[in-house]
Design a protein around this motif. Sequence first.
Motif, PDB file in Angstrom:
ATOM      1  N   ALA A 133      11.172  -3.818  -3.917  1.00 51.11           N
ATOM      2  CA  ALA A 133      11.066  -4.168  -2.133  1.00 51.11           C
ATOM      3  C   ALA A 133      11.359  -5.491  -1.735  1.00 51.11           C
ATOM      4  O   ALA A 133      11.439  -6.156  -0.592  1.00 51.11           O
ATOM      5  CB  ALA A 133      10.784  -2.924  -0.578  1.00 51.11           C
ATOM      6  N   HIS A 134       9.602  -5.752  -2.294  1.00 51.25           N
ATOM      7  CA  HIS A 134       8.894  -7.590  -1.608  1.00 51.25           C
ATOM      8  C   HIS A 134       9.367  -8.434  -2.061  1.00 51.25           C
ATOM      9  O   HIS A 134      10.235  -9.444  -1.491  1.00 51.25           O
ATOM     10  CB  HIS A 134       7.805  -6.892  -2.541  1.00 51.25           C
ATOM     11  N   ALA A 135      10.498  -7.803  -3.413  1.00 54.71           N
ATOM     12  CA  ALA A 135      11.244  -9.103  -4.142  1.00 54.71           C
ATOM     13  C   ALA A 135      12.703  -9.675  -2.893  1.00 54.71           C
ATOM     14  O   ALA A 135      12.778 -10.769  -3.166  1.00 54.71           O
ATOM     15  CB  ALA A 135      11.283  -8.966  -5.409  1.00 54.71           C
TER      16      ALA A 135
ATOM     17  N   VAL B 252       8.083  -2.436   3.040  1.00 53.01           N
ATOM     18  CA  VAL B 252       7.765  -0.981   2.699  1.00 53.01           C
ATOM     19  C   VAL B 252       7.223   0.004   3.510  1.00 53.01           C
ATOM     20  O   VAL B 252       5.535   0.096   3.265  1.00 53.01           O
ATOM     21  CB  VAL B 252       7.674   0.005   0.946  1.00 53.01           C
ATOM     22  N   LEU B 253       7.100   0.815   4.229  1.00 55.53           N
ATOM     23  CA  LEU B 253       6.040   2.351   5.208  1.00 55.53           C
ATOM     24  C   LEU B 253       5.855   3.536   4.077  1.00 55.53           C
ATOM     25  O   LEU B 253       7.084   3.840   3.829  1.00 55.53           O
ATOM     26  CB  LEU B 253       6.607   2.140   5.929  1.00 55.53           C
ATOM     27  N   VAL B 254       5.199   4.180   4.573  1.00 56.59           N
ATOM     28  CA  VAL B 254       5.429   5.213   3.274  1.00 56.59           C
ATOM     29  C   VAL B 254       4.594   6.119   4.990  1.00 56.59           C
ATOM     30  O   VAL B 254       3.453   6.336   5.465  1.00 56.59           O
ATOM     31  CB  VAL B 254       3.959   5.105   2.539  1.00 56.59           C
ATOM     32  N   ALA B 255       5.578   7.579   4.648  1.00 54.45           N
ATOM     33  CA  ALA B 255       5.178   8.602   5.499  1.00 54.45           C
ATOM     34  C   ALA B 255       4.152   9.749   5.912  1.00 54.45           C
ATOM     35  O   ALA B 255       4.154  10.163   3.957  1.00 54.45           O
ATOM     36  CB  ALA B 255       6.559   8.719   5.418  1.00 54.45           C
ATOM     37  N   LEU B 256       3.527   9.635   6.499  1.00 54.04           N
ATOM     38  CA  LEU B 256       1.972  10.851   6.487  1.00 54.04           C
ATOM     39  C   LEU B 256       2.630  11.912   7.495  1.00 54.04           C
ATOM     40  O   LEU B 256       3.270  12.143   7.715  1.00 54.04           O
ATOM     41  CB  LEU B 256       0.822  10.407   6.702  1.00 54.04           C
ATOM     42  N   GLY B 257       2.538  13.157   6.109  1.00 56.41           N
ATOM     43  CA  GLY B 257       2.391  14.605   7.252  1.00 56.41           C
ATOM     44  C   GLY B 257       4.297  14.792   6.620  1.00 56.41           C
ATOM     45  O   GLY B 257       4.259  15.491   5.630  1.00 56.41           O
ATOM     46  N   GLY B 258       5.347  15.711   7.376  1.00 56.77           N
ATOM     47  CA  GLY B 258       6.313  16.180   7.438  1.00 56.77           C
ATOM     48  C   GLY B 258       6.682  17.595   8.017  1.00 56.77           C
ATOM     49  O   GLY B 258       5.316  17.851   8.207  1.00 56.77           O
TER      50      GLY B 258
ATOM     51  N   VAL C 168      -5.512   6.985   2.757  1.00 54.88           N
ATOM     52  CA  VAL C 168      -4.680   6.511   3.514  1.00 54.88           C
ATOM     53  C   VAL C 168      -4.297   4.868   3.179  1.00 54.88           C
ATOM     54  O   VAL C 168      -3.604   3.849   2.750  1.00 54.88           O
ATOM     55  CB  VAL C 168      -4.316   6.616   5.105  1.00 54.88           C
ATOM     56  N   LEU C 169      -5.410   4.891   2.782  1.00 50.76           N
ATOM     57  CA  LEU C 169      -6.341   2.445   2.735  1.00 50.76           C
ATOM     58  C   LEU C 169      -5.796   2.553   1.516  1.00 50.76           C
ATOM     59  O   LEU C 169      -5.132   1.242   1.452  1.00 50.76           O
ATOM     60  CB  LEU C 169      -7.419   2.358   3.877  1.00 50.76           C
ATOM     61  N   LYS C 170      -5.968   3.080   0.991  1.00 51.66           N
ATOM     62  CA  LYS C 170      -5.571   3.427  -0.447  1.00 51.66           C
ATOM     63  C   LYS C 170      -4.081   2.800  -1.198  1.00 51.66           C
ATOM     64  O   LYS C 170      -3.754   2.192  -1.494  1.00 51.66           O
ATOM     65  CB  LYS C 170      -6.428   4.114  -1.438  1.00 51.66           C
ATOM     66  N   LEU C 171      -3.495   3.318   0.280  1.00 54.99           N
ATOM     67  CA  LEU C 171      -1.910   3.481   0.179  1.00 54.99           C
ATOM     68  C   LEU C 171      -1.344   1.903   0.696  1.00 54.99           C
ATOM     69  O   LEU C 171      -0.354   1.307  -0.361  1.00 54.99           O
ATOM     70  CB  LEU C 171      -1.098   3.765   0.798  1.00 54.99           C
ATOM     71  N   ILE C 172      -2.271   1.192   0.648  1.00 56.18           N
ATOM     72  CA  ILE C 172      -2.013   0.038   1.471  1.00 56.18           C
ATOM     73  C   ILE C 172      -2.634  -0.659   0.141  1.00 56.18           C
ATOM     74  O   ILE C 172      -1.725  -1.790   0.084  1.00 56.18           O
ATOM     75  CB  ILE C 172      -2.369  -0.282   3.036  1.00 56.18           C
ATOM     76  N   ASP C 173      -3.771  -0.670   0.079  1.00 59.14           N
ATOM     77  CA  ASP C 173      -4.759  -2.188  -0.140  1.00 59.14           C
ATOM     78  C   ASP C 173      -3.918  -2.371  -2.342  1.00 59.14           C
ATOM     79  O   ASP C 173      -4.437  -3.133  -2.726  1.00 59.14           O
ATOM     80  CB  ASP C 173      -6.375  -1.708  -0.183  1.00 59.14           C
ATOM     81  N   VAL C 174      -3.914  -0.527  -2.296  1.00 59.28           N
ATOM     82  CA  VAL C 174      -3.616   0.066  -3.828  1.00 59.28           C
ATOM     83  C   VAL C 174      -2.593  -0.144  -4.108  1.00 59.28           C
ATOM     84  O   VAL C 174      -1.881  -0.784  -5.349  1.00 59.28           O
ATOM     85  CB  VAL C 174      -4.159   0.439  -4.490  1.00 59.28           C
ATOM     86  N   ASP C 175      -1.204   0.271  -3.673  1.00 58.61           N
ATOM     87  CA  ASP C 175       0.117   0.361  -4.019  1.00 58.61           C
ATOM     88  C   ASP C 175       1.209  -0.556  -2.989  1.00 58.61           C
ATOM     89  O   ASP C 175       2.200  -0.767  -3.606  1.00 58.61           O
ATOM     90  CB  ASP C 175       0.799   1.985  -3.676  1.00 58.61           C
ATOM     91  N   GLY C 176       0.142  -0.811  -2.241  1.00 59.17           N
ATOM     92  CA  GLY C 176       1.135  -2.109  -1.308  1.00 59.17           C
ATOM     93  C   GLY C 176       1.929  -2.236  -0.521  1.00 59.17           C
ATOM     94  O   GLY C 176       2.692  -2.773  -0.607  1.00 59.17           O
ATOM     95  N   PHE C 177       1.603  -0.866  -0.439  1.00 56.37           N
ATOM     96  CA  PHE C 177       2.542   0.104   1.334  1.00 56.37           C
ATOM     97  C   PHE C 177       2.255  -1.100   2.133  1.00 56.37           C
ATOM     98  O   PHE C 177       0.719  -1.829   2.722  1.00 56.37           O
ATOM     99  CB  PHE C 177       2.241   0.884   1.400  1.00 56.37           C
TER     100      PHE C 177
END
Length: 324
Positions: A8-10, A15-21, A43-52
């Motif tokens: 997606a970044h290319a 890309v956002l990640v959804a919490l819940g449902g 949750v912040l690891k999803l931003i910092d590590v996974d690149g969301f």
Amino acid sequence: RKPFTDIAHAHGKPVLVALGGWGATQWNAACTEPALTNFINNVLKLIDVDGFDGIDMDVEPFGNSGTNDTAHVGPFLRRLYDSLQTRTNLYTGTGKPKLTAAILPGWAGQFWVKHEAIMDQINIMTYDMGNSLGFGVDRTWHNNGIFCPTPYSYSSGTNRYYESVQKRYDGYVSAKGGSPAKTGIGIDFNGVLYRGGRSASKLDQGVSAPAEIWSTAPTITWDYNFNEMFPAFLDTATSASKRYDSANHGAYLSIVKPASQASDPSMPWLDDMFLSYTDSAQIQRLIRFVRDSSAGGVILWNIGEGYLPSQYQNRDRMLQYVKA
């Protein structure tokens, strides 16, 4: 996760990640210390590590009390926002990770109005209308219809009403004071199939039109994916059976078989059906509604379920209808 975010970044897309449902009822427990700090950090690891590039909140159900309540979710949301502001992002256009939510106005809508200042967009789930009627589940209705009969009627002190995109949008913006510019409207690539219910007004036929009450309940397939209904029905349906409710703006398939062709001639309604779905005309009218309402944009539920099987050309036609 990676490599999806890298792809997606290319293309310059966040890309956002959804919490819940729906059915995730652990919010109160997750938002209570000591779990709260761990929850924030994960949750912040999803931003910092996974690149969301942001977080989408999807708290279902949600209210001022119960297993998912505002008293617990509020502190989590504000702490998450503060943490996101310490981070930078190249893909969101704001320089910061995004924070959005998918909501229903009747589920603590005022909470989201109160928190609009820290939200990038609040998206109303303007679909799944048929199982949310004030009448109860006793009639057919559009899954993602734009309008509905007004005024919303009342009888014997009990709310009796239809649902629509306009009604839910007004329920947030007009009734609760939500900002149009921060409000998104849902376009659904799913639908709902009512099959085999005996019409209350045409006793030898099944329900096959919008707002048709039944005397014998049909089999109902909620959240019926476009990529399933298209090969099953729409691909081979006649033009006469594909119809459009021009008053309420909803596409539907109407199938009524004569008794001579029924699988059981003594109960011919068993083969009849009403299929509510979203077509190109309805999508165009939805986009027009968004513009006329000065709404902030749209959400799509969802691209994967609108992507046709490999035997078809133009597999992403639903997405192309939106882009057109």
